[in-house]
Enzyme design. Structure first.
Site, PDB file in Angstrom:
ATOM      1  CE1 TYR A 110      -3.712   2.411   0.570  1.00 46.08           C
ATOM      2  CE2 TYR A 110      -2.219   3.437   2.143  1.00 46.08           C
ATOM      3  CZ  TYR A 110      -3.360   3.484   1.369  1.00 46.08           C
ATOM      4  OH  TYR A 110      -4.150   4.597   1.390  1.00 46.08           O
TER       5      TYR A 110
ATOM      6  CD1 TRP B  41      -1.464   7.581  -0.453  1.00 44.25           C
ATOM      7  CD2 TRP B  41      -1.485   9.329  -1.846  1.00 44.25           C
ATOM      8  NE1 TRP B  41      -2.760   8.030  -0.553  1.00 44.25           N
ATOM      9  CE2 TRP B  41      -2.791   9.108  -1.392  1.00 44.25           C
ATOM     10  CE3 TRP B  41      -1.240  10.389  -2.730  1.00 44.25           C
ATOM     11  CZ2 TRP B  41      -3.865   9.897  -1.800  1.00 44.25           C
ATOM     12  CZ3 TRP B  41      -2.306  11.164  -3.128  1.00 44.25           C
ATOM     13  CH2 TRP B  41      -3.605  10.915  -2.669  1.00 44.25           C
TER      14      TRP B  41
HETATM   15  N1  LIG Z   1      -1.805   8.102  12.556  1.00 45.14           N
HETATM   16  C1  LIG Z   1      -2.237   8.156  11.299  1.00 45.14           C
HETATM   17  N2  LIG Z   1      -1.733   7.295  10.397  1.00 45.14           N
HETATM   18  C2  LIG Z   1      -2.160   7.327   9.115  1.00 45.14           C
HETATM   19  C3  LIG Z   1      -3.171   8.234   8.703  1.00 45.14           C
HETATM   20  C4  LIG Z   1      -3.714   9.112   9.681  1.00 45.14           C
HETATM   21  O1  LIG Z   1      -4.626   9.924   9.403  1.00 45.14           O
HETATM   22  N3  LIG Z   1      -3.210   9.061  10.952  1.00 45.14           N
HETATM   23  N4  LIG Z   1      -3.586   8.237   7.387  1.00 45.14           N
HETATM   24  C5  LIG Z   1      -3.414   7.027   6.624  1.00 45.14           C
HETATM   25  C6  LIG Z   1      -3.630   7.270   5.190  1.00 45.14           C
HETATM   26  S1  LIG Z   1      -5.171   7.872   4.761  1.00 45.14           S
HETATM   27  C7  LIG Z   1      -2.718   6.970   4.246  1.00 45.14           C
HETATM   28  S2  LIG Z   1      -3.168   7.143   2.601  1.00 45.14           S
HETATM   29  C8  LIG Z   1      -1.392   6.411   4.600  1.00 45.14           C
HETATM   30  C9  LIG Z   1      -0.266   6.938   3.710  1.00 45.14           C
HETATM   31  O2  LIG Z   1       0.838   6.139   3.801  1.00 45.14           O
HETATM   32  P1  LIG Z   1       1.895   6.013   2.577  1.00 45.14           P
HETATM   33  O3  LIG Z   1       1.189   6.084   1.295  1.00 45.14           O
HETATM   34  O4  LIG Z   1       2.739   4.827   2.840  1.00 45.14           O
HETATM   35  O5  LIG Z   1       2.729   7.339   2.790  1.00 45.14           O
HETATM   36  P2  LIG Z   1       3.770   8.065   1.834  1.00 45.14           P
HETATM   37  O6  LIG Z   1       4.663   8.800   2.749  1.00 45.14           O
HETATM   38  O7  LIG Z   1       3.065   8.852   0.803  1.00 45.14           O
HETATM   39  O8  LIG Z   1       4.586   6.869   1.182  1.00 45.14           O
HETATM   40  C10 LIG Z   1       4.843   6.770  -0.178  1.00 45.14           C
HETATM   41  C11 LIG Z   1       6.231   6.197  -0.355  1.00 45.14           C
HETATM   42  O9  LIG Z   1       6.402   5.851  -1.711  1.00 45.14           O
HETATM   43  C12 LIG Z   1       7.711   6.230  -2.131  1.00 45.14           C
HETATM   44  N5  LIG Z   1       7.680   6.402  -3.598  1.00 45.14           N
HETATM   45  C13 LIG Z   1       7.195   7.463  -4.297  1.00 45.14           C
HETATM   46  N6  LIG Z   1       7.311   7.237  -5.619  1.00 45.14           N
HETATM   47  C14 LIG Z   1       7.891   6.029  -5.772  1.00 45.14           C
HETATM   48  C15 LIG Z   1       8.294   5.276  -6.913  1.00 45.14           C
HETATM   49  O10 LIG Z   1       8.120   5.675  -8.066  1.00 45.14           O
HETATM   50  N7  LIG Z   1       8.884   4.067  -6.677  1.00 45.14           N
HETATM   51  C16 LIG Z   1       9.106   3.591  -5.437  1.00 45.14           C
HETATM   52  N8  LIG Z   1       9.679   2.388  -5.317  1.00 45.14           N
HETATM   53  N9  LIG Z   1       8.747   4.297  -4.335  1.00 45.14           N
HETATM   54  C17 LIG Z   1       8.143   5.488  -4.499  1.00 45.14           C
HETATM   55  C18 LIG Z   1       7.953   7.518  -1.369  1.00 45.14           C
HETATM   56  O11 LIG Z   1       9.333   7.781  -1.293  1.00 45.14           O
HETATM   57  C19 LIG Z   1       7.335   7.193  -0.004  1.00 45.14           C
HETATM   58  O12 LIG Z   1       8.267   6.581   0.852  1.00 45.14           O
HETATM   59  O13 LIG Z   1      -1.094   6.758   5.964  1.00 45.14           O
HETATM   60  C20 LIG Z   1      -2.099   6.310   6.860  1.00 45.14           C
HETATM   61  N10 LIG Z   1      -1.613   6.467   8.212  1.00 45.14           N
HETATM   62  N1  LIG Z   2      -1.447  18.352   2.656  1.00 45.30           N
HETATM   63  C1  LIG Z   2      -1.868  17.065   2.605  1.00 45.30           C
HETATM   64  N2  LIG Z   2      -3.036  16.776   1.973  1.00 45.30           N
HETATM   65  C2  LIG Z   2      -3.481  15.491   1.951  1.00 45.30           C
HETATM   66  C3  LIG Z   2      -2.742  14.425   2.506  1.00 45.30           C
HETATM   67  C4  LIG Z   2      -1.516  14.767   3.165  1.00 45.30           C
HETATM   68  O1  LIG Z   2      -0.819  13.897   3.715  1.00 45.30           O
HETATM   69  N3  LIG Z   2      -1.115  16.089   3.187  1.00 45.30           N
HETATM   70  N4  LIG Z   2      -3.215  13.123   2.437  1.00 45.30           N
HETATM   71  C5  LIG Z   2      -4.276  12.813   1.462  1.00 45.30           C
HETATM   72  C6  LIG Z   2      -4.946  11.562   1.814  1.00 45.30           C
HETATM   73  S1  LIG Z   2      -4.208  10.086   1.407  1.00 45.30           S
HETATM   74  C7  LIG Z   2      -6.140  11.520   2.417  1.00 45.30           C
HETATM   75  S2  LIG Z   2      -6.846  10.009   2.809  1.00 45.30           S
HETATM   76  C8  LIG Z   2      -6.872  12.739   2.764  1.00 45.30           C
HETATM   77  C9  LIG Z   2      -7.322  12.691   4.209  1.00 45.30           C
HETATM   78  O2  LIG Z   2      -8.369  13.553   4.440  1.00 45.30           O
HETATM   79  P1  LIG Z   2      -9.053  13.531   5.880  1.00 45.30           P
HETATM   80  O3  LIG Z   2      -9.172  12.152   6.366  1.00 45.30           O
HETATM   81  O4  LIG Z   2     -10.262  14.354   5.816  1.00 45.30           O
HETATM   82  O5  LIG Z   2      -7.892  14.252   6.734  1.00 45.30           O
HETATM   83  P2  LIG Z   2      -7.536  14.238   8.295  1.00 45.30           P
HETATM   84  O6  LIG Z   2      -6.491  15.257   8.449  1.00 45.30           O
HETATM   85  O7  LIG Z   2      -7.258  12.871   8.822  1.00 45.30           O
HETATM   86  O8  LIG Z   2      -8.882  14.702   9.009  1.00 45.30           O
HETATM   87  C10 LIG Z   2      -9.555  15.905   8.638  1.00 45.30           C
HETATM   88  C11 LIG Z   2      -9.921  16.694   9.860  1.00 45.30           C
HETATM   89  O9  LIG Z   2     -10.723  15.889  10.710  1.00 45.30           O
HETATM   90  C12 LIG Z   2     -10.413  16.209  12.039  1.00 45.30           C
HETATM   91  N5  LIG Z   2     -10.852  15.126  12.929  1.00 45.30           N
HETATM   92  C13 LIG Z   2     -10.156  14.065  13.385  1.00 45.30           C
HETATM   93  N6  LIG Z   2     -10.923  13.322  14.199  1.00 45.30           N
HETATM   94  C14 LIG Z   2     -12.131  13.924  14.246  1.00 45.30           C
HETATM   95  C15 LIG Z   2     -13.359  13.644  14.905  1.00 45.30           C
HETATM   96  O10 LIG Z   2     -13.506  12.654  15.619  1.00 45.30           O
HETATM   97  N7  LIG Z   2     -14.396  14.507  14.691  1.00 45.30           N
HETATM   98  C16 LIG Z   2     -14.288  15.614  13.907  1.00 45.30           C
HETATM   99  N8  LIG Z   2     -15.352  16.385  13.750  1.00 45.30           N
HETATM  100  N9  LIG Z   2     -13.140  15.905  13.283  1.00 45.30           N
HETATM  101  C17 LIG Z   2     -12.089  15.069  13.442  1.00 45.30           C
HETATM  102  C18 LIG Z   2      -8.918  16.449  12.038  1.00 45.30           C
HETATM  103  O11 LIG Z   2      -8.539  17.265  13.129  1.00 45.30           O
HETATM  104  C19 LIG Z   2      -8.702  17.123  10.687  1.00 45.30           C
HETATM  105  O12 LIG Z   2      -8.643  18.519  10.784  1.00 45.30           O
HETATM  106  O13 LIG Z   2      -6.053  13.885   2.617  1.00 45.30           O
HETATM  107  C20 LIG Z   2      -5.300  13.929   1.401  1.00 45.30           C
HETATM  108  N10 LIG Z   2      -4.672  15.241   1.328  1.00 45.30           N
HETATM  109 MO   LIG Z   3      -5.150   8.345   2.447  1.00 46.68          MO
END
Ligand SMILES: Nc1nc2c(c(=O)[nH]1)N[C@H]1C(S)=C(S)[C@@H](COP(=O)(O)OP(=O)(O)OC[C@H]3O[C@@H](n4cnc5c(=O)[nH]c(N)nc54)[C@H](O)[C@@H]3O)O[C@H]1N2
Ligand SMILES: Nc1nc2c(c(=O)[nH]1)N[C@H]1C(S)=C(S)[C@@H](COP(=O)(O)OP(=O)(O)OC[C@H]3O[C@@H](n4cnc5c(=O)[nH]c(N)nc54)[C@H](O)[C@@H]3O)O[C@H]1N2
Ligand SMILES: [Mo]
Length: 847
Positions: free
Chosen positions: A152, A154
């Site tokens: 999994y 990004w």
């Molecule tokens: N506590 C907490 N944890 C969370 C979340 C949260 O809200 N709170 N959110 C979750 C969510 S929604 C998500 S989507 C995940 C995100 O988790 P990840 O998607 O694992 O996060 P990224 O840091 O975007 O990791 C992408 C990696 O891909 C590598 N990469 C980029 N391009 C390439 C390529 O072309 N080739 C190769 N081999 N590698 C590449 C980058 O260097 C980077 O290390 O985290 C989750 N974890």
């Molecule tokens: N700059 C930036 N943009 C991103 C990403 C990133 O890493 N950086 N990640 C991308 C990805 S993979 C995803 S999945 C999306 C994630 O998009 P979201 O899941 O919407 O993002 P979060 O920051 O986890 O949460 C949004 C807001 O919800 C609030 N929140 C947390 N818990 C609660 C709760 O229990 N109740 C309420 N009312 N609010 C709560 C947090 O404080 C935060 O301000 O964003 C995408 N966009």
């Molecule tokens: Mo995500």
């Protein structure tokens, strides 16, 4: 400037079609990729596409010195766009590396030493041979299901160098693997929503912004932070959504933002009303609103009767007829911490006005995360504005530019995951079977293809630790395979997964862990074999701009030479095919030797041919050669029709002929399907469950609720190593946001190092004392590079401050098995121990 770019000769591209694998004297293997003279531009400006937008990158003497946005659509800044140089030059994996014990004896590789033991540099050819041999060994001895390549993450944009799909293509063709289901983003919502509205809702086009700007009177951002989360898209961001946020601000419409912290969005909309419930209590608050509406008779009975099923059963719960608890505003207030009067005011405001409720996803990334969106849809049904202009709900306006009207254009092609390969008894590749690939999960996780040995993505540590265990999942049973080989590309599990210390434990189970990695991320440091991968800036590619808007097509031109010994993922997997089963497999993988420019042209032409065949799609799209030499994106024309798109309008207009995809064809406030599953943690109607840890619980295991939202200045862990970190780090740690009253209680001041801990782990952070978070709540952004003081050791303190050492690794419920990263209690104290030097961004021992 333009001319220098035109040097990239197209004659050469034609010639590459004829390329066949060449025999490498050095290695004794075939390779498609003999070194060619480079034609990368040394000075000037080149266009490329990234998650954070189309960029104009300036080169000087072959080095990137600057990058700027190509589209200047709004004044809202995007800090992610200026760091291209750091993304090329910092923290790189330079050479193929193998962990010492693994190299000495792959049959007894001492997995316990993973993370702590030194790496040894090997030649690329040797690394390829090693991985091919050990993969085959695992498949032969333990079966394809023991190979996990869910992988999994990004990964970068680009339809050719799509690392995760390239891995799946290799793993499918070479004999199968265990994949993963769903994603971390919307783990709960994408499973519950098909039961409720008949489709996943979260990854769909939403009501267009122009409609909302014209017709909505009240806009509610429920747990959504678009000023931050709209900085990026899954494909290349089109930078259009921010312009609509600017218009929303200028419109003077009533804005309600519901979030336990004053997010960047609340700062931006300085006139918005901030409602700050305790974390994870939104369902109770929504029930209170619903209860008030019901009792005042202020709800749309006709809508409920015509377009929904089961409101009567739900209302029994709402009024306490099933459980003896009337979900009054007083009841809600005691749980969520918002006073009764406010809850009642919100109810009346929503009902009296054309109200659009936009929900983010943070609150469904929590224990029982299925409930908030189900309850939101129920509330919206009571308000009766679903399918009307400017009314209803949305689960996506904060993400990937949903709501930006779709343009009249066409979609380019992209690399696919191929089908399962078959081999004869001598190991010779004989072809593929195009359906019924048992051991494989193909395609994007977004598409949720269920296959025999895939399991929900966030159960990875559980699966590694408990092979053979059977779990519930959305009405089915899934048994974990016995995983002995992991291949990961394009993701960073040691940053993204919950309860890092459990993951460290789990990571010691398999015999082999391989990664293609651009940087020495914490996950690369925990692998046995690491291939140095090129970044997207070191190769040519092509990508769509705008996930929903289909704004256009971005060229992604190679900016700089491949750094050190970095190889494209495509090359690594092509060479692995050769080493695994020779030329036949290689030919299947590369379609007889296609190189990146062949694919790029082919994918461009998918869109170009559509345009040629569809006269009403008027564009200035030019033949490929012109496009590639022009150094600018294709931009499609806008569509008046799509500007006025209203989600659910068809259904509202004719629920019989345009039913939803639910069993009843209606919005299911009560679901018979879920009722039949008979789960104790997800009932047949939306309901309030106490999370496993929250501020209202009786015997709190720790004092503060930790939120770990998505970072403003990163895309998850991407860019943590860039100069941006200097602008936010405190005492060289990830910041922790603490309310002044809590800080005073703990004698913590701005700039102090703070130890954050609970029974699961401990981390060091830097204090920012601010009333941007409510009392009892602390906030640390996700996406921090895990940096243990004792690498590889379970329980070691993280010096960089990754919140996932403190989060809980249990599923949302038996229904969806999503992650619950926003549910965790933690303790804080001023750190007075010795300074622990940061090692997050440096190479491990031996590298
Ligand atoms: N506590 C907490 N944890 C969370 C979340 C949260 O809200 N709170 N959110 C979750 C969510 S929604 C998500 S989507 C995940 C995100 O988790 P990840 O998607 O694992 O996060 P990224 O840091 O975007 O990791 C992408 C990696 O891909 C590598 N990469 C980029 N391009 C390439 C390529 O072309 N080739 C190769 N081999 N590698 C590449 C980058 O260097 C980077 O290390 O985290 C989750 N974890
Ligand atoms: N700059 C930036 N943009 C991103 C990403 C990133 O890493 N950086 N990640 C991308 C990805 S993979 C995803 S999945 C999306 C994630 O998009 P979201 O899941 O919407 O993002 P979060 O920051 O986890 O949460 C949004 C807001 O919800 C609030 N929140 C947390 N818990 C609660 C709760 O229990 N109740 C309420 N009312 N609010 C709560 C947090 O404080 C935060 O301000 O964003 C995408 N966009
Ligand atoms: Mo995500």
């Amino acid at each position: 400037m333009q001319e220098t770019i035109n040097r990239r000769g197209f004659l050469k591209i034609g010639a590459t079609l004829a390329t066949v694998p060449v025999f490498s004297q050095l290695s004794g293997t075939y390779s498609l990729f003999a070194k060619e003279p480079s034609d990368v531009l040394k000075n000037g400006e080149v266009i490329t596409g990234t998650h954070w937008g189309v960029l104009k990158v300036t080169l000087k003497d072959g080095k990137v010195i600057d990058s700027k946005p190509f589209f200047n659509t709004s004044k809202i800044p995007n800090s992610l766009q200026g760091n291209t140089a750091d993304m090329i030059y910092k923290s790189r994996v330079k050479y193929p590396m193998v962990r010492k014990s693994y190299l000495e004896n792959p049959n007894d590789p001492k997995p316990a030493l993973r993370g702590s033991e030194e790496f040894v540099r090997v030649s690329y050819e040797d690394a390829i041979k090693l991985v091919a041999r050990e993969l085959k060994k695992t498949r032969t001895q333990k079966g394809p299901a023991s190979v996990f390549a869910g992988s999994y993450g990004w990964k970068s944009v680009g339809n050719v160098h799509n690392s995760r799909i390239l891995l799946h293509r290799f793993m499918n063709l070479s004999g199968g693997f265990t994949g993963s289901l769903g994603d971390y983003s919307t783990g709960a919502s994408q499973i519950i929503m098909p039961h409720v509205i008949g489709s996943i809702g979260v990854y769909e086009q939403q009501t267009s912004w122009p409609v909302i700007l014209e017709h909505s009177n009240v806009v509610v951002l429920w747990g959504a932070n678009p000023i931050s989360t709209l900085k990026i898209s899954w494909q290349v961001d089109d930078a259009q959504a921010f312009a609509y946020l600017e218009k929303l601000k200028a419109s003077g419409k009533k804005l309600i933002i519901i979030d336990p912290r004053r997010s960047e969005t609340i700062h931006y909309f300085d006139k918005a009303r901030w409602i700050s419930p305790l974390p994870n209590t939104d369902v109770a608050m929504m029930l209170g609103i619903a209860n008030h509406l019901y009792k005042k008779g202020k709800y749309d009975k006709e809508f409920l009767e015509t377009y929904t099923v089961g409101f009567d059963r739900f209302s029994e719960y709402l009024l306490g007829k099933t459980d003896g608890i009337d979900k009054t505003t007083a009841w809600a207030s005691r749980i969520c911490g918002i006073d009764e009067k406010t809850i009642q005011e919100l109810a009346e405001l929503f009902f009296e006005n054309r109200t659009f409720m936009m929900s983010g996803w943070g609150m469904q990334r929590a224990h029982h995360g299925e409930q908030p969106h189900w309850m939101l849809v129920t509330l919206a049904s009571m308000l009766g504005q679903i399918g009307l202009q400017g009314g209803g709900f949305s689960l996506g306006h904060h993400y990937s530019g949903a709501g930006v009207p779709t343009r009249k254009g066409a979609t380019i092609g992209g690399i696919n995951a191929a089908s399962l390969g078959y081999f004869d008894e001598n190991g010779k590749f004989i072809g593929t079977k195009s359906s019924g690939n048992d051991a494989a999960s193909t395609g994007e996780s977004w598409k949720l293809k269920v296959s025999a040995s895939s399991f929900p993505v966030a159960r990875i540590a559980d699966a590694l630790l408990h092979p053979g265990k059977t779990i519930h999942h959305n009405g089915k049973m899934i048994t974990y395979p016995d995983i002995d080989f992991i291949y990961w590309v394009g993701g960073n599990p040691f940053s993204h997964h919950q309860n890092t210390n459990e993951l460290v434990k789990a990571w010691k189970k398999p015999r082999t862990i391989v990664m293609n990695s651009i940087y020495w991320t914490p996950s690369a440091k925990m692998a046995d074999i690491v291939f140095p991968a090129t970044s997207q800036y070191e190769r040519n590619d092509i990508a769509m701009i705008g996930d929903y808007s289909k704004h256009g097509i971005s060229p992604m031109k190679q900016l700089v030479e491949k750094q050190f010994e970095a190889k494209d993922d495509y090359q690594i997997f092509s060479d692995l095919c050769l080493a695994y089963a020779g030329k036949e497999l290689f030919n299947a993988y590369t379609e007889n030797g296609k190189k990146e420019m062949d694919w790029i042209e082919e994918y461009y032409n998918v869109a170009y041919n559509t345009i040629l065949k569809t006269p009403q799609l008027v564009t200035d799209m030019k033949p490929f050669k012109v496009f590639w030499s022009e150094n600018k994106p294709v931009v499609f024309n806008s569509s008046m029709e799509n500007e006025s798109f209203v989600k659910f309008k068809d259904f509202r207009d004719d629920p019989i002929l345009q039913p939803l995809g639910t069993p009843s064809g209606m919005i299911e406030i009560y679901s018979d399907t879920i009722a039949k599953m008979n789960y104790d943690d997800c009932k047949a109607y939306p309901s309030w469950f106490e999370p496993i840890e929250w501020l209202g619980m009786k015997q709190k295991p720790a004092e503060f609720h930790m939120l770990s939202p998505h970072p403003y200045d990163r895309l998850h862990s991407q860019q943590n190593q860039t100069r941006l970190r200097d602008t936010y780090a405190v005492a060289n740690h990830e910041p922790i946001y603490i309310n002044p009253k809590d800080a005073a209680k703990k004698q913590i001041k701005n700039g102090d190092t703070v130890r954050v801990f609970n029974a699961r782990g401990e981390i060091l952070t830097g204090a920012v004392v601010t009333d941007d978070v409510i009392e009892g709540v602390i906030c640390i952004y996700e996406g921090v590079w895990y940096d243990p003081e004792k690498p590889g050791a379970v329980g070691s303190i993280c010096k960089n401050g990754s919140p996932n050492l403190l989060t809980i690794d249990i599923p949302t419920s038996k229904l969806a098995n999503g992650n619950i990263s926003h549910t965790a209690l933690v303790n804080i104290e001023k750190y007075t121990g010795k300074t622990l030097p940061l090692t997050a961004f440096s190479a491990p021992k031996g590298a």
